[in-house]
Design a protein around this motif. Structure first.
Motif, PDB file in Angstrom:
ATOM      1  N   PRO A 175       0.709  -1.444  -0.114  1.00  8.07           N
ATOM      2  CA  PRO A 175       0.074   0.170  -0.035  1.00  8.07           C
ATOM      3  C   PRO A 175       0.921   1.151  -0.070  1.00  8.07           C
ATOM      4  N   LEU A 176       2.143   1.281   0.205  1.00  6.78           N
ATOM      5  CA  LEU A 176       2.775   2.380   0.541  1.00  6.78           C
ATOM      6  C   LEU A 176       3.941   2.551  -0.667  1.00  6.78           C
ATOM      7  N   GLY A 177       3.784   1.596  -1.562  1.00  7.03           N
ATOM      8  CA  GLY A 177       4.853   1.654  -2.609  1.00  7.03           C
ATOM      9  C   GLY A 177       5.071   2.772  -3.292  1.00  7.03           C
ATOM     10  N   ALA A 178       3.746   3.623  -3.574  1.00  4.36           N
ATOM     11  CA  ALA A 178       3.774   4.466  -4.661  1.00  4.36           C
ATOM     12  C   ALA A 178       4.210   5.964  -3.809  1.00  4.36           C
ATOM     13  N   LEU A 179       4.378   5.744  -2.669  1.00  2.79           N
ATOM     14  CA  LEU A 179       4.623   7.397  -1.744  1.00  2.79           C
ATOM     15  C   LEU A 179       6.229   7.492  -1.808  1.00  2.79           C
ATOM     16  N   ASP A 180       6.566   8.651  -1.535  1.00  2.76           N
ATOM     17  CA  ASP A 180       7.853   9.028  -1.538  1.00  2.76           C
ATOM     18  C   ASP A 180       8.312   8.607  -0.014  1.00  2.76           C
ATOM     19  N   LYS A 181       9.627   8.692   0.024  1.00  5.48           N
ATOM     20  CA  LYS A 181      10.502   7.894   1.119  1.00  5.48           C
ATOM     21  C   LYS A 181       9.905   8.631   2.554  1.00  5.48           C
TER      22      LYS A 181
ATOM     23  N   GLN B 212       4.033   4.387   7.268  1.00  5.43           N
ATOM     24  CA  GLN B 212       4.352   2.970   8.024  1.00  5.43           C
ATOM     25  C   GLN B 212       3.978   3.223   9.685  1.00  5.43           C
ATOM     26  N   PHE B 213       4.356   4.541  10.202  1.00  4.57           N
ATOM     27  CA  PHE B 213       4.102   4.631  11.499  1.00  4.57           C
ATOM     28  C   PHE B 213       2.645   4.576  11.897  1.00  4.57           C
ATOM     29  N   GLU B 214       1.970   5.369  11.051  1.00  2.00           N
ATOM     30  CA  GLU B 214       0.617   5.507  11.479  1.00  2.00           C
ATOM     31  C   GLU B 214      -0.331   4.225  11.265  1.00  2.00           C
ATOM     32  N   LEU B 215      -0.035   3.503  10.115  1.00  2.00           N
ATOM     33  CA  LEU B 215      -0.660   2.323   9.952  1.00  2.00           C
ATOM     34  C   LEU B 215      -0.416   1.314  11.066  1.00  2.00           C
TER      35      LEU B 215
ATOM     36  N   GLN C 268      -3.096  -0.016  13.626  1.00  2.04           N
ATOM     37  CA  GLN C 268      -3.257  -1.470  13.484  1.00  2.04           C
ATOM     38  C   GLN C 268      -3.413  -2.101  14.976  1.00  2.04           C
ATOM     39  N   LYS C 269      -2.621  -1.376  15.840  1.00  7.78           N
ATOM     40  CA  LYS C 269      -2.159  -1.793  17.387  1.00  7.78           C
ATOM     41  C   LYS C 269      -3.505  -1.312  18.189  1.00  7.78           C
ATOM     42  N   LYS C 270      -4.002   0.003  17.731  1.00  2.00           N
ATOM     43  CA  LYS C 270      -5.226   0.530  18.304  1.00  2.00           C
ATOM     44  C   LYS C 270      -6.519  -0.275  17.997  1.00  2.00           C
ATOM     45  N   LEU C 271      -6.453  -0.615  16.936  1.00  2.00           N
ATOM     46  CA  LEU C 271      -7.920  -1.473  16.692  1.00  2.00           C
ATOM     47  C   LEU C 271      -7.950  -2.928  16.752  1.00  2.00           C
TER      48      LEU C 271
ATOM     49  N   VAL D  80       1.608  -7.098   2.286  1.00  2.00           N
ATOM     50  CA  VAL D  80       2.707  -7.542   1.088  1.00  2.00           C
ATOM     51  C   VAL D  80       3.573  -6.570   0.962  1.00  2.00           C
ATOM     52  N   THR D  81       4.933  -6.730   0.921  1.00  2.00           N
ATOM     53  CA  THR D  81       5.753  -5.918   0.643  1.00  2.00           C
ATOM     54  C   THR D  81       6.984  -6.643  -0.106  1.00  2.00           C
ATOM     55  N   HIS D  82       7.823  -6.071  -0.854  1.00  2.00           N
ATOM     56  CA  HIS D  82       8.839  -6.338  -1.205  1.00  2.00           C
ATOM     57  C   HIS D  82      10.233  -5.465  -0.684  1.00  2.00           C
ATOM     58  N   ASP D  83       9.750  -4.619   0.220  1.00  2.00           N
ATOM     59  CA  ASP D  83      10.749  -3.729   0.960  1.00  2.00           C
ATOM     60  C   ASP D  83      10.905  -4.210   2.275  1.00  2.00           C
ATOM     61  N   GLN D  84      12.384  -4.784   2.377  1.00  2.00           N
ATOM     62  CA  GLN D  84      12.627  -5.483   3.737  1.00  2.00           C
ATOM     63  C   GLN D  84      12.549  -4.498   4.804  1.00  2.00           C
ATOM     64  N   GLU D  85      13.021  -3.253   4.560  1.00  2.00           N
ATOM     65  CA  GLU D  85      13.274  -2.255   5.755  1.00  2.00           C
ATOM     66  C   GLU D  85      11.812  -2.057   6.188  1.00  2.00           C
ATOM     67  N   GLU D  86      10.691  -2.021   5.223  1.00  2.00           N
ATOM     68  CA  GLU D  86       9.535  -1.840   5.622  1.00  2.00           C
ATOM     69  C   GLU D  86       8.991  -2.794   6.568  1.00  2.00           C
ATOM     70  N   ALA D  87       9.175  -4.117   6.089  1.00  2.00           N
ATOM     71  CA  ALA D  87       8.842  -5.289   6.574  1.00  2.00           C
ATOM     72  C   ALA D  87       9.237  -5.375   8.054  1.00  2.00           C
ATOM     73  N   LEU D  88      10.797  -5.133   8.060  1.00  2.00           N
ATOM     74  CA  LEU D  88      11.222  -5.354   9.382  1.00  2.00           C
ATOM     75  C   LEU D  88      10.723  -4.175  10.387  1.00  2.00           C
ATOM     76  N   ALA D  89      10.660  -2.891   9.865  1.00  2.00           N
ATOM     77  CA  ALA D  89      10.292  -1.856  10.748  1.00  2.00           C
ATOM     78  C   ALA D  89       8.742  -1.976  11.341  1.00  2.00           C
ATOM     79  N   MET D  90       7.738  -2.668  10.559  1.00  2.00           N
ATOM     80  CA  MET D  90       6.439  -2.662  11.168  1.00  2.00           C
ATOM     81  C   MET D  90       5.931  -4.141  11.479  1.00  2.00           C
TER      82      MET D  90
END
Lengths: 291, 355
Positions: B162-168, B175-178, B182-185, B192-202
């Motif tokens: 979902p975040l692939g098209a956004l700038d860094k 990422q932070f907000e999502l 997710q935790k709040k709800l 799904v992501t191909h970005d390992q940093e994103e996956a590790l962070a979230m």
């Protein structure tokens, strides 16, 4: 240097000249002449003394026969358009969504193949099918479904059948282009949110394909109301439409002025539709800019 | 209420025999942020689409809270999905987009209006109700897509890059907000992501996929620190991978380089691959001697300044090229190409890989 640049801002603009000339010579000039002829008492080329008159239009409005012809023409156009849309939309949707390349090629062939045959040939084919002793009636009678042959030829039904066959490809090709550009994921998003496939189609795909529906309908309607060969052959002069009437006025009655007035009416009907189309499109799509 | 998902030996074979997904098995726990991570074509999106119901598995079963939903049509699955391109309805306003799922559930107008308002407030889009998607920025469209998916209180939220098209910058914020949302709800979220940093962070847990198969499932730290396969070690972050023959408690990787194996791996014979993360290696000016097995001499070949850290490529005396990452400790302590250096590491940091 500056002056040449000013007079010839873009060399490419010259390429538009031939088509502009062609358009002026073969489009605006004839229509202009037709408009002028429709308000003259006679043909200025053969009659030295002509005057302006509104009698052609008065005659048309005053005589129920001509109003009936106009209404018949419009009615045939509308029915043809609706039937072509009903047949063309599912086909176009199928073509736009089919995954298999071979399947797409076969469908495209099926849609285009009839266009490779002349209109006259196709219309004659329909005559052999629709006549009282034609294939359709003979088959139905041999099956015992009917005792009398159905009156298919020389009726509006026959004309509509012939016209639909000829103009469905225009509808399909117009619609396929528009439906193909609608992202399939929009339908999936709708289904994901709880819409049944039918509901997703009605809520998403159908409204988004409205520009195609309008464009295809406009095209088919304009072609159907100006059709000549099919109404003559399948209507057998029993059904009078504007193009047939115009032809008769010119070739039999030599009343060029009245023919011109009828032509203008045909043109105005088409133009009104184009305007209505643009308005309708503006209403449904709002200020939507496609991404 | 959020649900758990069980993916039991699911395969997807397309006409023509392409195995997009091959015997994938994993469990997503209730309320968990679960990522499917892998390169393009690894089957992660197909797996997600099978969970959503847009594709039917060729074999295997998908269960939600224990109930088999493998053949339940998409519109009856009660899942929210955020598409890669957002898939917002272009002919509808923001509010109408968000209201869509509620309308399909037959809620009354007042309830819909209230829920839409609350959802838009949650993604901080209040006031944009009457805009059309094309009038919004990419980040705003993303939020609308998110609001549209969560307003129906789905059992599971599915996100396809979902975040692939956004700038860094925006991506990091989202990422932070999502994650917060997710935790709040308490949402069960498959991401799904191909970005390992994103996956590790979230993520709470990650499934690393490759060639239609799951290579490893684990927490971000497990995936990063204890990759079990060569692919995972290579795909996640930078790494040095050595392959060699066991010689007693050591690994002989050729060209004169001997690596002391971690204490747990000293037994055994045969060929072995090991991974050593660049930041687990210390780089010091050329020492007198190097302790065999846990250090080596080399020459800095080139440097890649990352800001907070520096990535060095060092050519060892025998010819091995090794990546070393050091924190940026000030200009005077940085090495430049040509410097003679000594590398030191702790054998316990070596990770043994399955091929």
């Amino acid at each position: 240097m500056n002056s040449t640049a000013a007079t010839r801002p873009n060399g490419l603009a010259l390429f538009i000249l031939p088509s502009a000339l062609l358009f002026a010579l073969f489009f605006f000039l004839p229509i202009g002449l037709m408009a002028v002829m429709s308000v003259l008492t006679g043909n200025p080329v053969v009659m030295p003394k002509v005057a302006f008159t509104t009698r052609h239009y008065v005659r048309m409005i005053g005589d129920p026969f001509y109003l009936e012809v106009i209404w018949t023409t419009v009615r045939i156009g509308l029915v043809t358009t609706l039937v072509a849309l009903a047949i063309g939309y599912p086909l176009a949707h199928w073509m736009a969504r089919i995954k298999s390349r071979t399947g797409h090629a076969l469908l495209l062939m099926a849609v285009l193949a009839p266009m490779l045959t002349g209109i006259v040939v196709r219309t004659f084919a329909w005559m052999t099918l629709l006549s009282d002793k034609g294939v359709v009636n003979e088959t139905l009678m041999s099956l015992g479904l009917i005792s009398q042959p159905l009156k298919l030829m020389y009726t509006e039904t026959g004309i509509v059948v012939g016209l639909v066959h000829i103009y469905v490809p225009f509808m399909v090709l117009t619609l396929t282009g528009v439906i193909g550009r609608i992202d399939e994921r929009l339908e999936q998003a709708a289904e994901n949110l709880g819409a049944s496939p039918l509901r997703a189609f009605l809520e998403v795909t159908l409204p988004l394909s409205l520009p195609g529906i309008l464009a295809g309908s406009l095209l088919v309607f304009a072609l159907a109301i100006s059709a000549y060969v099919t109404p003559i052959l399948l209507g057998g002069f029993q059904i009078m439409t504007l193009p047939i009437l115009i032809y008769q006025q010119i070739s039999a009655n030599f009343n060029v002025g009245f023919a011109a007035a009828l032509g203008i009416v045909l043109l105005v009907i088409s133009l009104l539709l184009v305007v209505a189309y643009n308005r309708a499109l503006g209403l449904v799509s709002g200020q939507r800019e496609l991404q | 209420m959020s649900a758990s998902i069980e993916i039991a030996g699911v395969s997807k074979v397309y006409d023509g025999g392409v195995r997009a997904v091959d015997a994938v098995a994993m469990d997503v726990r209730q309320g968990e942020f679960f990522s499917l991570l892998g390169p393009s074509g690894c089957g992660k999106t197909t797996t997600l689409r099978m969970i959503a119901g847009f594709e039917t598995p060729s074999s295997g079963a998908i269960r939600v809270d224990g109930a088999d939903i493998t053949h339940v049509p998409a519109h009856k699955r009660d899942m929210g999905m955020v598409f890669q391109n957002y898939a917002l309805f272009p002919h509808r306003t923001v509010a109408e987009n968000v209201a869509f799922g509620l309308r399909m559930r037959g809620l009354d107008k007042a309830t819909i209006a209230a829920k839409v308002k609350a959802a838009l407030a949650m993604v901080e889009l209040s006031g944009l109700e009457d805009r059309r998607p094309a009038q919004l920025s990419g980040g705003q469209q993303q939020r609308v897509a998110l609001a549209r998916a969560i307003v129906i209180a789905p059992r599971v939220l599915l996100c396809d890059e979902p975040l692939g098209a956004l700038d860094k910058k925006l991506r990091q914020q989202m990422q932070f907000e999502l994650k917060q949302l997710q935790k709040k709800l308490g949402l069960t979220l498959v991401f799904v992501t191909h970005d390992q940093e994103e996956a590790l962070a979230m993520s709470d847990r990650i499934a690393v996929m490759n060639g239609g198969r799951v290579e490893q499932v684990g927490t971000p730290t497990e995936i990063y620190n204890q990759p079990t396969t060569r692919f995972v070690a290579d795909f996640i972050g930078d790494t040095n991978i050595f392959r060699g023959e066991r010689v007693g408690p050591n690994l002989d990787v050729g060209k004169g380089l001997i690596l002391a194996l971690p204490p747990s791996e000293m037994q055994g014979t045969g060929v072995l691959s090991v991974a050593l993360r660049p930041e687990k290696i210390r780089l010091i000016p050329r020492a007198e001697s190097a302790a065999a097995g846990s250090s080596a001499h080399g020459i800095v070949e080139n440097t890649n300044f990352l800001g907070g850290a520096v990535l060095y490529r060092v050519e060892l005396a025998g010819g091995h090229r090794v990546l070393v990452q050091q924190p940026n400790a000030g200009t005077s302590r940085l090495f430049v190409p040509g410097n003679g250096v000594t590398l030191e590491w702790t054998p316990a940091d070596l990770v043994v890989l399955k091929d």
